[in-house]
Enzyme design. Structure first.
Site, mmCIF file in Angstrom:
data_model
loop_
_atom_site.group_PDB
_atom_site.id
_atom_site.type_symbol
_atom_site.label_atom_id
_atom_site.label_comp_id
_atom_site.label_asym_id
_atom_site.label_seq_id
_atom_site.Cartn_x
_atom_site.Cartn_y
_atom_site.Cartn_z
ATOM 1 N N ASP A 78 -39.801 62.579 43.216
ATOM 2 C CA ASP A 78 -39.362 63.307 42.022
ATOM 3 C C ASP A 78 -37.889 63.075 41.705
ATOM 4 O O ASP A 78 -37.501 62.982 40.538
ATOM 5 C CB ASP A 78 -39.628 64.804 42.194
ATOM 6 C CG ASP A 78 -41.068 65.160 41.871
ATOM 7 O OD1 ASP A 78 -41.937 64.265 41.962
ATOM 8 O OD2 ASP A 78 -41.333 66.316 41.527
ATOM 9 N N CYS A 119 -43.912 64.782 50.474
ATOM 10 C CA CYS A 119 -43.146 65.226 49.303
ATOM 11 C C CYS A 119 -43.974 65.921 48.231
ATOM 12 O O CYS A 119 -45.166 66.119 48.367
ATOM 13 C CB CYS A 119 -42.351 64.057 48.752
ATOM 14 S SG CYS A 119 -41.026 63.556 49.900
ATOM 15 N N LYS A 121 -45.681 66.227 45.136
ATOM 16 C CA LYS A 121 -47.055 66.291 44.647
ATOM 17 C C LYS A 121 -48.048 65.727 45.658
ATOM 18 O O LYS A 121 -49.253 65.889 45.499
ATOM 19 C CB LYS A 121 -47.190 65.512 43.326
ATOM 20 C CG LYS A 121 -46.157 65.896 42.288
ATOM 21 C CD LYS A 121 -46.084 67.391 42.080
ATOM 22 C CE LYS A 121 -44.813 67.796 41.367
ATOM 23 N NZ LYS A 121 -43.561 67.470 42.062
ATOM 24 N N GLU A 442 -40.133 68.097 35.430
ATOM 25 C CA GLU A 442 -39.168 69.027 36.004
ATOM 26 C C GLU A 442 -37.894 69.044 35.169
ATOM 27 O O GLU A 442 -37.444 68.000 34.685
ATOM 28 C CB GLU A 442 -38.827 68.631 37.441
ATOM 29 C CG GLU A 442 -39.970 68.833 38.396
ATOM 30 C CD GLU A 442 -39.598 68.529 39.831
ATOM 31 O OE1 GLU A 442 -40.378 68.912 40.712
ATOM 32 O OE2 GLU A 442 -38.545 67.915 40.068
ATOM 33 N N SER A 468 -37.671 71.907 39.198
ATOM 34 C CA SER A 468 -37.613 71.416 40.568
ATOM 35 C C SER A 468 -37.504 72.602 41.507
ATOM 36 O O SER A 468 -36.958 73.655 41.142
ATOM 37 C CB SER A 468 -36.397 70.506 40.726
ATOM 38 O OG SER A 468 -36.051 70.367 42.081
#
Length: 579
Positions: A78, A119, A121, A442, A468
């Site tokens: 991300d 991490c 997802k 995000e 986030s």
């Protein structure tokens, strides 16, 4: 054994021949076969070391007398995907991860599985696949990154994002920005605060689907390797006892996860992922559970981005077991919920201890009297909106101000950095939801810009996108229905008054109903005359995702009614019908 479908009897000689091509012996083929789904990657700091975790898991599986077979799945970082087209793909990757694992595991009927993740997802996607497949399974993460250090001050990724705002304001020079950039992320692991990755890896423990330590043992600690071996051995025991994920993660387990999340002050993205995972486990779940428990469960941990502590500090203070212990003291722990350890969650809590009362506060001396997350409702969010309550400054607990409206996160960030957002404003960023984005990006950069410019106690930000896990401040996401689905957030105009009361959990657009109906009618008429193209004209996977994805209030999973309708359309076409 489930794997007998592909290896037992004379008719499966061709199948066994292909397994022998892999180098497997007759003995290895005959034993339990454990699939290992790994997201090892050279693209993501949290995954760069997962090959070593894979080796440890395989060693554990072999020590327990079974045969490990590894395969790969995808992942998006991300932080690296932020602020460009890549962020449109982050949340949609969750569905692809779950789908790809389901495909491999159904194509090769394993007796059990280990899911190696880390991490944002990837962990939720793997847990969704675990629930769908429902074969004996354990999740093991790669562990958190250590915090960075610059001139004696702890740093993490969010420090860099906030430094960009300070640099834009002239408070730090190029050299200091470069130094912060270089020292904030010192090595392997998921970013070191209580962001989405570490929140979900911790909640996997509470759900009973990962071993104790999964969320908090640092990536570079050899304890992580030992834990991976234990995970390999644990899954073989689960296979022998035929204990499946749905035997473990029940409604009580999900309520425990919410309770722990509230005590921790975890990422607001947990309110997106827990409903999606619950659906895969066939468990009824509502985001209002966060509010139901949030008024009873205090916020006990002050981890980054809200506070000064990091995940390594929580590990030293007793890890997630310390949180379970506190919840047990409160009488809010569903003690009989099961875990992959063979013990109940209550037994794990009893065996745990808090080693630092400042990192994990006593229940009578919390950081905040209410839990870390809250769900707001009102005329601007009929189906709900989510806020990381622990990050809301006291000065903004009740606020009314004029709307400053943006249709895009990057445009909003540029405006904030350019000084176009003033004290008292309510920044509205819309058309960033699961469908409208598409992909529900995000909004870390605009929130970090607000912090960097010193506006954290002066500005509220509202979006149908998400934040986030590193975001902090009076930032409200997941506004549902989203603008692209006709939600009231799509009716907001520049200067409209918006009122938010975090104490009452309310979020309202202060515009007369007749005026809102007039605006809605005008939008519908304009759309009928000239259909509006999708915001970023998505094609490929994003185009399909935007059609099928459902509301953020329900986890942004694929809508069952749309999937069924598409299936019916295919059947009609195959039968020769044209309408």
């Amino acid at each position: 054994m489930r794997s007998d479908k592909m290896k037992l009897g004379s008719k499966r000689a061709p199948h066994r021949s292909l397994m022998k091509a892999l180098g497997l012996t007759d003995r290895e083929i005959a034993g339990p076969i454990i699939g290992i789904a790994s997201s090892a990657s050279e693209l993501i700091p949290g995954h760069m070391h997962l090959a070593q975790v894979e080796d440890a898991v395989k060693a554990g599986v072999r020590m327990a007398g079974a045969t490990p077979l590894r395969f790969s799945t995808i992942g998006v970082c991300d932080g690296i995907a932020m602020d460009h087209k890549g962020m449109y793909y982050s949340l949609p990757s969750r569905e692809l991860i779950a789908d790809s694992i389901e495909i491999v595991a159904e194509g090769h009927p394993f007796d059990g599985m280990v899911f190696i993740s880390n991490c944002d997802k990837i962990t939720p996607g793997m847990l969704m696949a675990m629930g769908r497949l429902n074969i004996p399974s354990v999740l093991i993460s790669g562990g958190p990154m250590l915090a960075g250090n610059y001139h004696g001050k702890s740093l993490d990724l969010i420090s860099v994002f906030e430094a960009v705002g300070r640099h834009a304001q002239g408070n730090i020079d190029d050299d200091e920005l470069a130094a912060i950039e270089s020292y904030a992320c010192p090595g392997a692991g998921s970013c070191s605060g209580l962001f989405t990755a570490n929140s979900m890896n911790s909640l996997a423990e509470v759900l009973g689907l990962a071993l104790p330590g999964n969320g908090t043992i640092p990536a570079v600690d050899s304890g992580r390797i030992r834990l991976a071996k234990e995970a390999g051995m644990a899954v073989v025991r689960l296979v022998k006892e035929d204990i499946c994920p749905r035997n473990i993660a029940t409604e009580d387990s999900f309520m425990n996860a919410v309770a722990a999340d509230l005590a921790l002050g975890g990422s607001s993205n947990t309110a997106l992922h827990l409903p999606a995972i619950a659906k895969a486990f066939d468990v009824d779940f509502s985001i209002d559970n966060f509010d139901l428990l949030g008024r009873r469960i205090p916020h006990l941990c002050n981890l980054s981005p809200v506070g000064k502590h990091h995940i390594q500090d929580l590990e030293a203070a007793g890890g997630i077991g310390a949180i379970l212990s506190r919840l047990n003291e409160l009488g809010e722990l569903k003690r009989d919920a099961r875990s992959v350890t063979g013990k109940t969650i209550g037994e794990i809590a009893d065996a745990s201890r808090v080693w630092d009362d400042e990192v994990v506060r006593p229940v009578g001396r919390p950081y905040h009297s209410e839990g870390g997350l809250a769900v707001l409702h009102g005329s601007l969010a009929p189906d709900g909106a989510v806020v990381k309550l622990a990050g809301v400054p006291e000065a903004l607990r009740v606020h009314e101000g004029p709307a400053v409206v943006y249709e895009d996160g990057e445009v909003a960030t540029e405006a904030i950095l350019a000084g176009k957002v003033k004290s008292g404003d309510v920044v509205v960023i819309r058309n960033e939801g699961p469908k409208g984005g598409p992909g529900m990006r995000e909004m870390l950069s605009p929130t970090s810009a607000i912090v960097g410019l010193g506006l954290i106690e002066k500005v509220v930000l509202i979006t149908d996108g998400r934040f986030s896990g590193g975001s902090t401040g009076a930032v409200i996401g997941h506004v549902s229905p989203e603008a692209a689905n006709g939600g009231p957030i799509g009716l907001v105009q520049e200067g409209d008054r918006i009122r938010v009361d975090f104490n009452k959990r309310s979020l309202d657009l202060l515009v007369e109903e007749d005026e809102k109906k007039r605006r809605a009618g005008a939008l519908a008429e304009a759309s009928a005359e000239k259909p509006v193209a999708a915001k970023h004209n998505p094609d490929g996977y994003l185009a399909r995702y935007s059609i099928f994805v459902g509301s953020a209030a329900e986890g942004a999973i694929y809508r069952k009614d749309f999937v069924e309708a598409a299936s019916e359309s295919v059947k009609r076409l195959q039968s020769g019908e044209t309408s």
